[in-house]
Design a protein around this motif. Structure first.
Motif, PDB file in Angstrom:
ATOM      1  N   ALA A 192       0.692  -1.132  -0.090  1.00  0.00           N
ATOM      2  CA  ALA A 192       0.003  -0.207   0.075  1.00  0.00           C
ATOM      3  C   ALA A 192       0.834   1.360  -0.037  1.00  0.00           C
ATOM      4  CB  ALA A 192      -0.903  -0.001   1.203  1.00  0.00           C
ATOM      5  N   LEU A 193       1.998   1.366   0.608  1.00  0.00           N
ATOM      6  CA  LEU A 193       2.874   2.354   0.635  1.00  0.00           C
ATOM      7  C   LEU A 193       3.496   2.541  -0.821  1.00  0.00           C
ATOM      8  CD1 LEU A 193       3.927   4.193   3.015  1.00  0.00           C
ATOM      9  CD2 LEU A 193       5.955   3.003   2.875  1.00  0.00           C
ATOM     10  N   GLU A 194       3.727   1.507  -1.407  1.00  0.00           N
ATOM     11  CA  GLU A 194       4.476   1.644  -2.854  1.00  0.00           C
ATOM     12  C   GLU A 194       3.331   2.028  -3.478  1.00  0.00           C
ATOM     13  OE1 GLU A 194       6.401  -1.361  -5.971  1.00  0.00           O
ATOM     14  OE2 GLU A 194       6.101  -1.931  -4.104  1.00  0.00           O
ATOM     15  N   VAL A 195       1.915   1.906  -3.656  1.00  0.00           N
ATOM     16  CA  VAL A 195       0.989   2.305  -4.465  1.00  0.00           C
ATOM     17  C   VAL A 195       0.804   3.816  -4.153  1.00  0.00           C
ATOM     18  CG1 VAL A 195      -1.533   2.250  -4.931  1.00  0.00           C
ATOM     19  CG2 VAL A 195      -0.114   0.051  -4.792  1.00  0.00           C
ATOM     20  N   ALA A 196       0.685   4.054  -2.942  1.00  0.00           N
ATOM     21  CA  ALA A 196       0.527   5.527  -2.309  1.00  0.00           C
ATOM     22  C   ALA A 196       1.831   6.618  -2.902  1.00  0.00           C
ATOM     23  CB  ALA A 196       0.709   5.642  -0.967  1.00  0.00           C
ATOM     24  N   TYR A 216     -15.643   6.678  -5.958  1.00  0.00           N
ATOM     25  CA  TYR A 216     -15.517   6.004  -7.186  1.00  0.00           C
ATOM     26  C   TYR A 216     -14.289   6.446  -8.037  1.00  0.00           C
ATOM     27  CZ  TYR A 216     -16.594   5.421 -12.238  1.00  0.00           C
ATOM     28  OH  TYR A 216     -16.628   5.043 -13.555  1.00  0.00           O
ATOM     29  N   HIS A 217     -14.219   7.861  -7.967  1.00  0.00           N
ATOM     30  CA  HIS A 217     -13.018   8.425  -8.912  1.00  0.00           C
ATOM     31  C   HIS A 217     -11.684   8.136  -8.219  1.00  0.00           C
ATOM     32  CE1 HIS A 217     -16.279  11.116 -10.643  1.00  0.00           C
ATOM     33  NE2 HIS A 217     -15.669  10.603 -11.808  1.00  0.00           N
ATOM     34  N   ARG A 218     -11.787   8.239  -7.083  1.00  0.00           N
ATOM     35  CA  ARG A 218     -10.374   7.728  -6.370  1.00  0.00           C
ATOM     36  C   ARG A 218     -10.139   6.249  -6.458  1.00  0.00           C
ATOM     37  NH1 ARG A 218      -8.350  11.595  -2.865  1.00  0.00           N
ATOM     38  NH2 ARG A 218      -9.674  13.339  -2.755  1.00  0.00           N
ATOM     39  N   ILE A 219     -10.913   5.446  -6.530  1.00  0.00           N
ATOM     40  CA  ILE A 219     -10.657   4.174  -6.937  1.00  0.00           C
ATOM     41  C   ILE A 219     -10.074   3.842  -8.141  1.00  0.00           C
ATOM     42  CG2 ILE A 219     -11.745   1.840  -7.519  1.00  0.00           C
ATOM     43  CD1 ILE A 219     -13.715   2.063  -4.956  1.00  0.00           C
ATOM     44  N   LEU A 220     -10.391   4.893  -9.051  1.00  0.00           N
ATOM     45  CA  LEU A 220     -10.042   4.664 -10.364  1.00  0.00           C
ATOM     46  C   LEU A 220      -8.655   5.264 -10.550  1.00  0.00           C
ATOM     47  CD1 LEU A 220     -12.998   5.863 -12.751  1.00  0.00           C
ATOM     48  CD2 LEU A 220     -12.079   3.471 -12.488  1.00  0.00           C
ATOM     49  N   ARG A 221      -8.448   6.239  -9.824  1.00  0.00           N
ATOM     50  CA  ARG A 221      -6.968   6.872  -9.743  1.00  0.00           C
ATOM     51  C   ARG A 221      -6.171   5.893  -8.952  1.00  0.00           C
ATOM     52  NH1 ARG A 221      -9.825  12.146  -7.231  1.00  0.00           N
ATOM     53  NH2 ARG A 221     -10.855  12.814  -9.229  1.00  0.00           N
ATOM     54  N   VAL A 222      -6.201   5.059  -7.889  1.00  0.00           N
ATOM     55  CA  VAL A 222      -5.404   4.290  -7.207  1.00  0.00           C
ATOM     56  C   VAL A 222      -5.155   3.055  -8.312  1.00  0.00           C
ATOM     57  CG1 VAL A 222      -5.261   2.565  -5.522  1.00  0.00           C
ATOM     58  CG2 VAL A 222      -6.109   4.930  -4.873  1.00  0.00           C
ATOM     59  N   ALA A 223      -6.326   2.606  -8.530  1.00  0.00           N
ATOM     60  CA  ALA A 223      -6.247   1.118  -9.668  1.00  0.00           C
ATOM     61  C   ALA A 223      -5.148   1.629 -10.834  1.00  0.00           C
ATOM     62  CB  ALA A 223      -7.294   0.879 -10.550  1.00  0.00           C
ATOM     63  N   ARG A 224      -5.398   2.946 -11.247  1.00  0.00           N
ATOM     64  CA  ARG A 224      -4.378   3.561 -12.280  1.00  0.00           C
ATOM     65  C   ARG A 224      -2.702   3.666 -11.902  1.00  0.00           C
ATOM     66  NH1 ARG A 224      -4.081   3.407 -17.487  1.00  0.00           N
ATOM     67  NH2 ARG A 224      -2.291   2.358 -16.668  1.00  0.00           N
ATOM     68  N   SER A 225      -2.707   3.817 -10.652  1.00  0.00           N
ATOM     69  CA  SER A 225      -1.310   3.687 -10.057  1.00  0.00           C
ATOM     70  C   SER A 225      -0.904   2.305  -9.977  1.00  0.00           C
ATOM     71  CB  SER A 225      -1.207   4.336  -8.558  1.00  0.00           C
ATOM     72  OG  SER A 225      -1.719   5.731  -8.561  1.00  0.00           O
ATOM     73  N   ALA A 270      -9.569  -4.290  -8.379  1.00  0.00           N
ATOM     74  CA  ALA A 270      -9.558  -5.258  -7.118  1.00  0.00           C
ATOM     75  C   ALA A 270      -8.859  -4.785  -6.143  1.00  0.00           C
ATOM     76  CB  ALA A 270      -9.623  -6.759  -7.310  1.00  0.00           C
ATOM     77  N   GLU A 271      -7.589  -4.533  -6.215  1.00  0.00           N
ATOM     78  CA  GLU A 271      -6.579  -4.020  -5.491  1.00  0.00           C
ATOM     79  C   GLU A 271      -7.132  -2.516  -5.016  1.00  0.00           C
ATOM     80  OE1 GLU A 271      -1.745  -3.167  -4.571  1.00  0.00           O
ATOM     81  OE2 GLU A 271      -2.659  -3.644  -6.718  1.00  0.00           O
ATOM     82  N   ALA A 272      -7.502  -1.750  -5.630  1.00  0.00           N
ATOM     83  CA  ALA A 272      -8.118  -0.379  -5.277  1.00  0.00           C
ATOM     84  C   ALA A 272      -9.270  -0.538  -4.618  1.00  0.00           C
ATOM     85  CB  ALA A 272      -8.225   0.376  -6.635  1.00  0.00           C
TER      86      ALA A 272
END
Length: 498
Positions: free
Chosen positions: A202-206, A461-470, A486-488
């Protein structure tokens, strides 16, 4: 001549507007009058300048002296005007003759002996005046800071007599020629964190997408260690980012040359007030969120902060800047920080601990977690639980992955984002998110189920999309697939019991 005109600069938020220092000497009762909205520090320049001139072997004129700091409607603060006021008196009284003053700007606080002390905001002053082409005469302690603005020539001085010798041509000052840049910053290594595979991911994705992160878990599970190692896996600061961050610290008087290029890590205590966090004061100063600009703001024991203090974070998290307004004046400060927060699952901290130590009632837990409002939690991209380590992980676990390879993956992911959209994923607007973060058909179906089950808001909803993009950028994928969505969603799910 009886009139002397010099140039200096005031501080107004992140700006450093030009101030013209006009000194006039006329017949009349001896005295020094300061006009132009000077505050107490500037008014006290009368005594400092008088002693500095006399101890520098000049004569303080026993005549009527008027000093005007123009423009008259701009408040002036700090002792930065001591040097131009002293020089103006010497020039207007005829004790000093100089030319080319229009090409110079002066700032410096005088001691009673005539020595120059450093000032706040030298970096912001030089950045604001770089386009003028003027040379800045500054205390020697500020010269290295000013040299970070490459378009500026800074003359370091240590005393009033040195400035006078330069202006009369007796002994010219040499521009600062030191090396402004220092060695690469050193950060704590992620390898020191044992276990916590999910939290490390999670730290890496962030870090990859510049996302905010909330960690919950019992005491001693590594939440603070993880947060302190986030700056070490972020990409190296660009010159523009380093200059922007350094300018904020310069205004606050806390800039150090050895911190150049180092991502700020601010961890205010939970007793901090709203002005301490956001900024404030009669003369607005930057708060912790601005001092964390281009870096990390870590809020440990998140529910222990006052609710109104936490609510003040909502707008800066969205806009990346904060406007501090007071009755007399207002100022805007940059606040593009990455929020990382940590909390215990309950007041005692041991809810869900394998040892069964928790004795909190459900009502106590509900009140504790109720300190965090829904709108604030809605603005946090990733929420994870950091469980207690087992004996095997604590005593015989293999060392975790070091920061260097993680930072390399994060850097590659950031490069993909810069090439695709010119900004990090967390900074994407709604239209950009819709255009650049569309999942495939399977991912869309999964996302639709998540919206129905979790009752997600449009922001979530939009934040899930941005995290998935990362997550996809870390994997080097151009397509948002089911694993990324799924991860987001997993990171977006509310923490247990919240």
């Amino acid at each position: 001549m009886s009139l002397a005109i010099l140039h200096s600069r005031a501080l107004c938020g992140m700006d450093a507007p030009l101030v013209t220092v006009e000194v006039h000497i006329a017949n009349g009762l001896p005295g020094l009058t300061l006009v132009g909205l000077p505050d107490t520090e500037v008014k006290e320049a009368r005594d400092r300048v008088r002693a500095a001139i006399q101890n520098s072997h000049f004569e303080f004129p026993a005549r009527r002296i008027t000093v005007n700091l123009a423009p008259a409607d701009l408040p002036k603060e700090s002792g930065r005007f001591d040097l131009p006021i002293a020089l103006g008196i010497l020039l207007a009284s005829g004790q000093l003759r100089a030319s080319g003053l229009d090409d110079l700007e002066f700032a410096g606080e005088l001691s009673l002996s005539g020595q120059l002390r450093p000032i706040r905001g030298a970096l912001a002053m030089c950045a604001a005046g770089a386009a003028t082409g003027r040379t800045f005469v500054l205390p020697a302690e500020n010269a290295a800071e000013a040299a970070l603005v490459r378009e500026v020539t800074a003359l370091p001085v240590r005393s009033l007599t040195e400035v006078c010798a330069h202006l009369t041509g007796q002994q010219l000052l040499l521009p600062y020629g030191g090396q402004a840049l220092v060695q690469a910053p050193a950060y704590p290594d992620l390898a020191e964190v044992k276990g916590q595979v999910q939290a490390r991911r999670a730290l890496e994705v962030a870090a990859a997408g510049d996302h905010s992160l909330l960690m919950s878990g019992p005491p001693g599970t590594g939440k603070s260690m993880l947060a302190s190692r986030l700056p070490g896996i972020l990409p190296a600061m660009s010159d523009a980012e380093a200059l922007s961050s350094a300018a904020v610290h310069s205004i606050n008087g806390g800039f150090r040359l050895e911190h150049w290029g180092r991502r700020p890590f601010r961890a205010p205590h939970h007793s901090a007030s709203a002005p301490a966090l956001v900024g404030g004061g009669g003369i607005p100063r930057p708060g912790e969120i601005s001092l964390a600009h281009e870096g990390v703001l870590f809020l440990d024991e998140l529910p222990e902060f006052e609710r109104r203090v936490l609510e003040a974070l909502r707008e800066p998290l969205e806009s990346g800047q904060v406007c501090v307004s007071r009755a007399a004046r207002s100022a805007e400060f940059p606040a593009r920080f990455q929020l990382v927060a940590a909390m215990n699952p309950c007041p005692c901290g041991y809810l869900g601990h394998p040892g069964g130590k928790c004795r909190c009632t459900p009502d106590q837990v509900a009140r504790y977690r109720g300190k965090l409002s829904g709108p604030l939690l809605d603005r946090i991209d990733l929420m994870i639980e950091v469980p207690a380590l087992s004996d095997a992980e604590l005593q015989g676990g293999t060392p975790g992955e070091a920061s260097a390879p993680v930072a390399a993956r994060v850097a590659r992911a950031r490069q993909r984002q810069m090439a695709r959209q010119g900004k990090t994923n967390a900074r994407l607007g709604v239209a950009e998110t819709e255009a650049l973060c569309q999942p495939d058909s399977a991912g869309q179906a999964l996302l639709k189920q998540a919206i129905a089950r979790l009752g997600l808001s449009a922001r979530a909803y939009h934040r899930i999309l941005r995290v998935a993009r990362s997550a996809a950028d870390l994997a080097g994928s151009d397509t948002l697939g089911t694993p990324h969505i799924a991860e987001a969603i997993q990171y977006r799910r509310q923490l247990s019991g919240m």
